[in-house]
Design a protein around this motif. Structure first.
Motif, PDB file in Angstrom:
ATOM      1  N   LEU A 106      -0.980 -16.595  -7.099  1.00  0.00           N
ATOM      2  CA  LEU A 106      -0.037 -17.191  -6.106  1.00  0.00           C
ATOM      3  C   LEU A 106       1.298 -16.381  -6.044  1.00  0.00           C
ATOM      4  CD1 LEU A 106       0.186 -19.200  -3.749  1.00  0.00           C
ATOM      5  CD2 LEU A 106       0.974 -20.845  -5.371  1.00  0.00           C
ATOM      6  N   ALA A 107       1.776 -16.282  -7.266  1.00  0.00           N
ATOM      7  CA  ALA A 107       3.046 -15.795  -7.164  1.00  0.00           C
ATOM      8  C   ALA A 107       3.073 -14.169  -6.814  1.00  0.00           C
ATOM      9  CB  ALA A 107       3.522 -15.430  -8.694  1.00  0.00           C
ATOM     10  N   GLN A 108       1.953 -13.365  -7.073  1.00  0.00           N
ATOM     11  CA  GLN A 108       1.669 -12.094  -6.876  1.00  0.00           C
ATOM     12  C   GLN A 108       1.702 -12.181  -5.222  1.00  0.00           C
ATOM     13  OE1 GLN A 108      -1.683 -10.225  -8.570  1.00  0.00           O
ATOM     14  NE2 GLN A 108      -1.698  -8.521  -7.348  1.00  0.00           N
ATOM     15  N   GLN A 109       0.761 -13.019  -4.552  1.00  0.00           N
ATOM     16  CA  GLN A 109       0.342 -12.911  -3.389  1.00  0.00           C
ATOM     17  C   GLN A 109       1.558 -13.332  -2.533  1.00  0.00           C
ATOM     18  OE1 GLN A 109      -2.419 -11.973  -2.062  1.00  0.00           O
ATOM     19  NE2 GLN A 109      -1.226 -12.009  -0.007  1.00  0.00           N
ATOM     20  N   ASN A 110       2.595 -14.480  -2.994  1.00  0.00           N
ATOM     21  CA  ASN A 110       3.661 -14.786  -2.287  1.00  0.00           C
ATOM     22  C   ASN A 110       4.684 -13.554  -2.038  1.00  0.00           C
ATOM     23  OD1 ASN A 110       3.412 -17.296  -1.593  1.00  0.00           O
ATOM     24  ND2 ASN A 110       3.955 -17.960  -3.724  1.00  0.00           N
ATOM     25  N   ASP A 116       5.122  -7.745   3.152  1.00  0.00           N
ATOM     26  CA  ASP A 116       4.364  -7.561   4.230  1.00  0.00           C
ATOM     27  C   ASP A 116       5.228  -8.209   5.660  1.00  0.00           C
ATOM     28  OD1 ASP A 116       2.178  -6.388   3.244  1.00  0.00           O
ATOM     29  OD2 ASP A 116       0.895  -8.342   2.935  1.00  0.00           O
ATOM     30  N   ARG A 117       5.871  -9.152   5.430  1.00  0.00           N
ATOM     31  CA  ARG A 117       6.977  -9.525   6.458  1.00  0.00           C
ATOM     32  C   ARG A 117       7.929  -8.691   6.746  1.00  0.00           C
ATOM     33  NH1 ARG A 117       6.969 -15.975   4.175  1.00  0.00           N
ATOM     34  NH2 ARG A 117       5.052 -16.670   5.223  1.00  0.00           N
ATOM     35  N   LEU A 118       8.483  -8.077   5.738  1.00  0.00           N
ATOM     36  CA  LEU A 118       9.615  -7.069   6.002  1.00  0.00           C
ATOM     37  C   LEU A 118       9.044  -5.785   6.793  1.00  0.00           C
ATOM     38  CD1 LEU A 118      11.142  -7.122   2.591  1.00  0.00           C
ATOM     39  CD2 LEU A 118      12.211  -7.949   4.553  1.00  0.00           C
ATOM     40  N   ARG A 119       7.629  -5.424   6.357  1.00  0.00           N
ATOM     41  CA  ARG A 119       6.932  -4.130   7.233  1.00  0.00           C
ATOM     42  C   ARG A 119       6.862  -4.731   8.550  1.00  0.00           C
ATOM     43  NH1 ARG A 119       2.727  -1.988   2.597  1.00  0.00           N
ATOM     44  NH2 ARG A 119       4.429  -1.108   1.183  1.00  0.00           N
ATOM     45  N   ASN A 120       6.352  -5.854   8.804  1.00  0.00           N
ATOM     46  CA  ASN A 120       6.089  -6.171  10.168  1.00  0.00           C
ATOM     47  C   ASN A 120       7.355  -6.607  10.944  1.00  0.00           C
ATOM     48  OD1 ASN A 120       4.507  -7.290  12.237  1.00  0.00           O
ATOM     49  ND2 ASN A 120       5.294  -9.386  11.754  1.00  0.00           N
ATOM     50  N   ASP A 121       8.559  -7.114  10.227  1.00  0.00           N
ATOM     51  CA  ASP A 121       9.736  -6.879  11.065  1.00  0.00           C
ATOM     52  C   ASP A 121      10.305  -5.609  11.431  1.00  0.00           C
ATOM     53  OD1 ASP A 121       9.867  -9.820  10.769  1.00  0.00           O
ATOM     54  OD2 ASP A 121      11.294  -9.693   8.936  1.00  0.00           O
ATOM     55  N   ALA A 136       0.687   0.382  15.514  1.00  0.00           N
ATOM     56  CA  ALA A 136       1.369  -0.030  13.849  1.00  0.00           C
ATOM     57  C   ALA A 136       1.841  -1.562  13.761  1.00  0.00           C
ATOM     58  CB  ALA A 136       2.549   0.976  13.671  1.00  0.00           C
ATOM     59  N   ALA A 137       2.489  -2.148  14.938  1.00  0.00           N
ATOM     60  CA  ALA A 137       3.196  -3.414  14.949  1.00  0.00           C
ATOM     61  C   ALA A 137       2.170  -4.279  14.703  1.00  0.00           C
ATOM     62  CB  ALA A 137       3.818  -3.587  16.392  1.00  0.00           C
ATOM     63  N   ASP A 138       0.752  -4.164  15.467  1.00  0.00           N
ATOM     64  CA  ASP A 138      -0.104  -5.204  15.521  1.00  0.00           C
ATOM     65  C   ASP A 138      -1.123  -4.956  13.969  1.00  0.00           C
ATOM     66  OD1 ASP A 138       0.063  -5.655  18.166  1.00  0.00           O
ATOM     67  OD2 ASP A 138      -1.528  -4.375  19.020  1.00  0.00           O
ATOM     68  N   ALA A 139      -0.998  -4.218  13.439  1.00  0.00           N
ATOM     69  CA  ALA A 139      -1.286  -3.956  12.068  1.00  0.00           C
ATOM     70  C   ALA A 139      -0.738  -4.947  10.964  1.00  0.00           C
ATOM     71  CB  ALA A 139      -1.620  -2.612  11.683  1.00  0.00           C
ATOM     72  N   THR A 140       0.476  -4.604  11.202  1.00  0.00           N
ATOM     73  CA  THR A 140       1.536  -5.273  10.107  1.00  0.00           C
ATOM     74  C   THR A 140       1.562  -6.894  10.424  1.00  0.00           C
ATOM     75  OG1 THR A 140       3.247  -4.745  11.790  1.00  0.00           O
ATOM     76  CG2 THR A 140       3.061  -3.261   9.920  1.00  0.00           C
ATOM     77  N   ASP A 141       1.452  -7.044  11.690  1.00  0.00           N
ATOM     78  CA  ASP A 141       1.363  -8.586  12.028  1.00  0.00           C
ATOM     79  C   ASP A 141      -0.042  -9.228  11.528  1.00  0.00           C
ATOM     80  OD1 ASP A 141       2.273 -10.908  13.591  1.00  0.00           O
ATOM     81  OD2 ASP A 141       0.460 -10.699  14.483  1.00  0.00           O
ATOM     82  N   ALA A 142      -1.081  -8.435  11.585  1.00  0.00           N
ATOM     83  CA  ALA A 142      -2.224  -8.853  10.925  1.00  0.00           C
ATOM     84  C   ALA A 142      -2.312  -9.059   9.518  1.00  0.00           C
ATOM     85  CB  ALA A 142      -3.461  -8.249  11.349  1.00  0.00           C
ATOM     86  N   THR A 143      -1.483  -8.103   8.863  1.00  0.00           N
ATOM     87  CA  THR A 143      -1.458  -8.211   7.400  1.00  0.00           C
ATOM     88  C   THR A 143      -0.769  -9.267   6.957  1.00  0.00           C
ATOM     89  OG1 THR A 143      -1.467  -5.586   7.482  1.00  0.00           O
ATOM     90  CG2 THR A 143      -0.599  -6.567   5.441  1.00  0.00           C
ATOM     91  N   VAL A 144       0.251  -9.725   7.519  1.00  0.00           N
ATOM     92  CA  VAL A 144       1.065 -11.155   7.423  1.00  0.00           C
ATOM     93  C   VAL A 144      -0.069 -12.429   7.532  1.00  0.00           C
ATOM     94  CG1 VAL A 144       3.002 -12.489   8.227  1.00  0.00           C
ATOM     95  CG2 VAL A 144       3.227 -10.052   8.141  1.00  0.00           C
TER      96      VAL A 144
END
Length: 377
Positions: A106-110, A116-121, A136-144
């Motif tokens: 869980l710590a690793q995933q957090n 992923d949130r920084l990349r999406n921003d 690219a924007a859609d991919a980072t959003d899905a990753t989050v």
């Protein structure tokens, strides 16, 4: 000739009277005396502890140690026995390791989710300034969103593992068996070194009973149960102490009967204090339910009184006929009866102290003198 016939008839009459008197049984009589009488219902009973607990185990395993013996006085929460805890300790250790692993994941995933949130921003800002692509924007959003789902899944696994750990900790605690109440160890049904299997039923290790209060379970016949009431005073004796009376009160009448040999019996429960520890488990007792008592009253044997009531409604069941000896003859008198037991009955009206009553069932007609008509009405 007429005189001879008359003498013959007279002789035959007196000969028959003499033969009747000779063949009739001797009259048995008793004096009317004053005394005490008690009317009661009797029943057989068995003595048991009022409160007891069969101490068992909720887990299976090898019974390692029993810390008490039969007859020991125990207090609540005292350690009674131990089951080998090895299997349950291993399960607890496995659960704790699994829980630590999930928390690390869980710590690793957090951490990954934060990245992923920084990349999406950044991708969303580039898209807003028309410096980045929509893909690219859609991919980072899905990753989050995928990262957030993984975090939720790990949290759910942690809850599941935590619940499993708590259950295994509880089972580990069950390997130590403690006294649920104060009392005396009255039996031990298991042996050290034996294997207990709790998968089907909870095996009983020992029984603890409170011997300071015993309960007498009396079996009362259906003909007598209407006379027994809650709160009624009773006394009882045991087979080993026939001269010792134990007094108590009725606390409960069970509504469901038992049928034994075609006889319907109702269970009546009686509580009695046993601080002297004279009463023991499974003792046989004879219980006497007090329906009434009277002191210094006129009493006669039961065999002397013949009730007049024949079971018809409205009849006075207290009226009876008694045969009394008067001047060498037997006279029938009507009396009013009171309390009765198996041997004697109280006479409230019709006799006086010192009267001689006949207890013989069959009285020769030669000795029977009918009472005046007023007495027979």
């Amino acid at each position: 000739m007429a005189l001879i016939g008359a003498l013959g008839l007279g002789g035959a009459y007196w000969w028959n009277r003499g033969r009747e008197a000779a063949t009739a049984p001797a009259l048995q009589t008793q004096r009317v005396v004053r005394g005490d009488i008690e009317q009661q219902v009797t029943a057989l009973a068995v003595v048991q502890p009022k409160t007891y607990v069969d101490v068992g185990t909720q887990v299976s395993g090898l019974l390692r140690k029993i810390h008490v013996e039969i007859g020991d006085e125990v207090k609540k929460d005292l350690l009674l026995a131990e089951i080998d805890p090895t299997v349950y300790q291993t399960r607890v250790l496995g659960d704790e390791a699994q829980l630590d692993n999930l928390k690390a994941q869980l710590a690793q995933q957090n951490a990954q989710l934060d990245l992923d949130r920084l990349r999406n921003d950044r991708a969303q800002k580039l898209l807003a300034s028309k410096s980045g692509s929509q893909d690219a924007a859609d991919a980072t959003d899905a990753t989050v969103r995928i990262g957030e789902a993984k975090v939720d899944a790990l949290k759910a696994q942690i809850k599941q593992t935590q619940a499993t750990l708590e259950g295994d900790l509880a089972n580990l605690g069950y390997t130590k068996i403690f006294a649920p109440m104060d009392g005396t160890v009255v039996s031990i049904d298991a042996r050290e070194g034996g294997t207990l299997n709790a998968n089907m039923t909870a095996p009983v290790i020992l029984r603890i009973s409170d011997l300071d209060t015993m309960q007498v379970k009396a079996q009362v016949a259906e003909a007598d149960i209407p006379k027994v009431k809650v709160g009624m005073e009773v006394y009882f004796t045991t087979l080993g102490m026939p001269d010792r009376r134990f007094t108590a009160k009725v606390v409960q009448i069970l509504p469901t009967p038992e049928t034994i040999n075609d006889v319907v019996l109702y269970s009546v429960l009686i509580d009695v204090t046993n601080t002297e520890r004279l009463l023991m488990t499974s003792m046989s007792a004879q219980v006497f339910f007090r329906l009434g008592s009277a002191s210094d009253v006129l009493v006669v044997p039961v065999a002397a009184a013949r009730p007049l009531a024949r079971g018809r409604s409205g009849e006075d069941r207290s009226l009876a006929m008694v045969r009394v000896m008067e001047d060498g003859a037997v006279v029938e008198k009507r009396v009013r009866l009171g309390l009765a037991n198996r041997t004697h009955v109280e006479v409230r009206e019709g006799l006086k102290e010192g009267d001689e009553v006949v207890t013989t069932a069959d009285v020769p007609r030669s000795t029977l003198r009918m009472p005046p008509p007023g007495m027979m009405r």
